[in-house]
Design a protein around this motif. Sequence first.
Motif, mmCIF file in Angstrom:
data_model
loop_
_atom_site.group_PDB
_atom_site.id
_atom_site.type_symbol
_atom_site.label_atom_id
_atom_site.label_comp_id
_atom_site.label_asym_id
_atom_site.label_seq_id
_atom_site.Cartn_x
_atom_site.Cartn_y
_atom_site.Cartn_z
ATOM 1 N N ALA A 236 53.127 20.773 9.149
ATOM 2 C CA ALA A 236 52.027 19.813 9.102
ATOM 3 C C ALA A 236 51.889 19.069 10.425
ATOM 4 N N VAL A 237 53.025 18.718 11.041
ATOM 5 C CA VAL A 237 52.981 18.027 12.332
ATOM 6 C C VAL A 237 52.432 18.962 13.401
ATOM 7 N N GLU A 238 52.873 20.221 13.402
ATOM 8 C CA GLU A 238 52.381 21.187 14.385
ATOM 9 C C GLU A 238 50.877 21.392 14.260
ATOM 10 N N MET A 239 50.348 21.284 13.047
ATOM 11 C CA MET A 239 48.912 21.457 12.829
ATOM 12 C C MET A 239 48.108 20.218 13.211
ATOM 13 N N GLY A 240 48.798 19.174 13.677
ATOM 14 C CA GLY A 240 48.106 17.984 14.153
ATOM 15 C C GLY A 240 47.630 17.050 13.072
ATOM 16 N N LEU A 241 48.315 17.059 11.919
ATOM 17 C CA LEU A 241 47.868 16.251 10.790
ATOM 18 C C LEU A 241 48.482 14.859 10.747
ATOM 19 N N GLY A 242 49.415 14.565 11.648
ATOM 20 C CA GLY A 242 50.007 13.240 11.641
ATOM 21 C C GLY A 242 51.318 13.194 12.403
ATOM 22 N N ILE A 243 52.004 12.057 12.250
ATOM 23 C CA ILE A 243 53.288 11.813 12.906
ATOM 24 C C ILE A 243 54.377 11.800 11.844
ATOM 25 N N ALA A 244 55.514 12.399 12.149
ATOM 26 C CA ALA A 244 56.645 12.417 11.218
ATOM 27 C C ALA A 244 57.917 12.040 11.965
ATOM 28 N N GLN A 245 58.867 11.493 11.228
ATOM 29 C CA GLN A 245 60.205 11.245 11.774
ATOM 30 C C GLN A 245 61.084 12.409 11.343
ATOM 31 N N LEU A 246 61.594 13.160 12.315
ATOM 32 C CA LEU A 246 62.292 14.402 12.023
ATOM 33 C C LEU A 246 63.623 14.462 12.769
ATOM 34 N N ALA A 247 64.557 15.193 12.193
ATOM 35 C CA ALA A 247 65.845 15.421 12.855
ATOM 36 C C ALA A 247 65.641 16.389 14.011
ATOM 37 N N THR A 248 66.287 16.118 15.139
ATOM 38 C CA THR A 248 66.088 16.965 16.315
ATOM 39 C C THR A 248 66.584 18.388 16.092
ATOM 40 N N TRP A 249 67.596 18.574 15.206
ATOM 41 C CA TRP A 249 68.049 19.947 14.955
ATOM 42 C C TRP A 249 66.955 20.772 14.274
ATOM 43 N N LEU A 250 66.006 20.091 13.654
ATOM 44 C CA LEU A 250 64.922 20.770 12.941
ATOM 45 C C LEU A 250 63.797 21.180 13.883
ATOM 46 N N VAL A 251 63.625 20.443 14.975
ATOM 47 C CA VAL A 251 62.466 20.682 15.853
ATOM 48 C C VAL A 251 62.882 20.875 17.307
ATOM 49 N N GLU A 252 64.122 21.274 17.539
ATOM 50 C CA GLU A 252 64.586 21.363 18.919
ATOM 51 C C GLU A 252 63.781 22.378 19.732
ATOM 52 N N GLN A 253 63.420 23.506 19.126
ATOM 53 C CA GLN A 253 62.645 24.506 19.865
ATOM 54 C C GLN A 253 61.252 23.991 20.189
ATOM 55 N N GLN A 254 60.613 23.329 19.224
ATOM 56 C CA GLN A 254 59.268 22.798 19.451
ATOM 57 C C GLN A 254 59.265 21.715 20.528
ATOM 58 N N LEU A 255 60.317 20.898 20.553
ATOM 59 C CA LEU A 255 60.396 19.866 21.582
ATOM 60 C C LEU A 255 60.619 20.474 22.959
#
Length: 332
Positions: A236-255
């Motif tokens: 949902a965040v990748e689709m530009g639908l809003g801001i989320a608080q996420l663990a870095t291990w979950l989104v390390e590649q995207q960051l």
Amino acid sequence: MTPAERLKGLETFVAVADAGSFTAAADRLNLTNSAVGKAIARLEGRLKRPLFDRTTRKLEMTDAGNVFYKVCVRVLDELEAAERLLAHDHIAPSGRLRVDMPATFGRMHAVRSLLAFAEQYPQVQPHVSFTDRFVDPVEDGLDVVVRIGGSDTWPAALCYQHLGDEELVFCASPAYVARHGAPTTLDALLSHDAILYGRADGSTSPWLIKDGALPLARQHVNGRIILGQAEAEVTAVEMGLGIAQLATWLVEQQLRDGSLVKILPELATSGLPLYLVWQRSRQHAPKVTALIAHFAQTLTIRPVATDAAGNAASNAASNAASALAPQPVAPA
């Protein structure tokens, strides 16, 4: 009395209790009846109470004997296990290894580490389950459990090792920032569209806010979208639908690749702890010892450093947001 003296007679006592007679115990131990009788008498004299009731036709243990028997069996079993370990400490890890890990973290990180371990030790047969509930290693017969979250206190039957805490960051897509702008204060952040994690009971997980020297606060916000699965939140965040608080291990590649950018990185805070948990009774098994050491090296949680591409994406998003923002009109 020395520890060695306390061990005298224990094996004889257990043999008599198991055999149900002095004669049968003497045969098992290759001793005379007299030697067995004297060993029990010396033990009873040291303890200052009878261990067997000799008034009946059948040899039976007294209440004190029953209590002492359970302790003796455990002590002798532990001694035997220690001797077996020292005699076979050169044996490579082998056999069935039951492991449980969180569904998302396990799929994204822990299972890769475990498969590398299995490749290193081909005699090990991993049996892996993926659950987000708090399993009981003893009741469920598990060797090692990887767990995110949990109590600071653990039952005596379990051992554990803390591998670090999650780092939580606010994230958005460059497209969202281009459309809505990047919040620069906490108050501004709370006015943006929020993507939240939803629990099974219908509640939502609050955002954890660490603002400078202020104590950690739980901020309940109204979510535009509520999802009960972490990877769905990322989508949902990748689709530009809003801001989320996420663990870095979950989104390390995207960051790292810039498909997501950090929002207010100074608000990054620690999340849930990562633990290894295992049964105390199995901790000396070579397969368990080796896996714990392997996981301790490969599963530690570390903050994600955004690389140049991520910084470029963040800057591009900020520039795009500035371009879309209302421009001041020059006086006529």
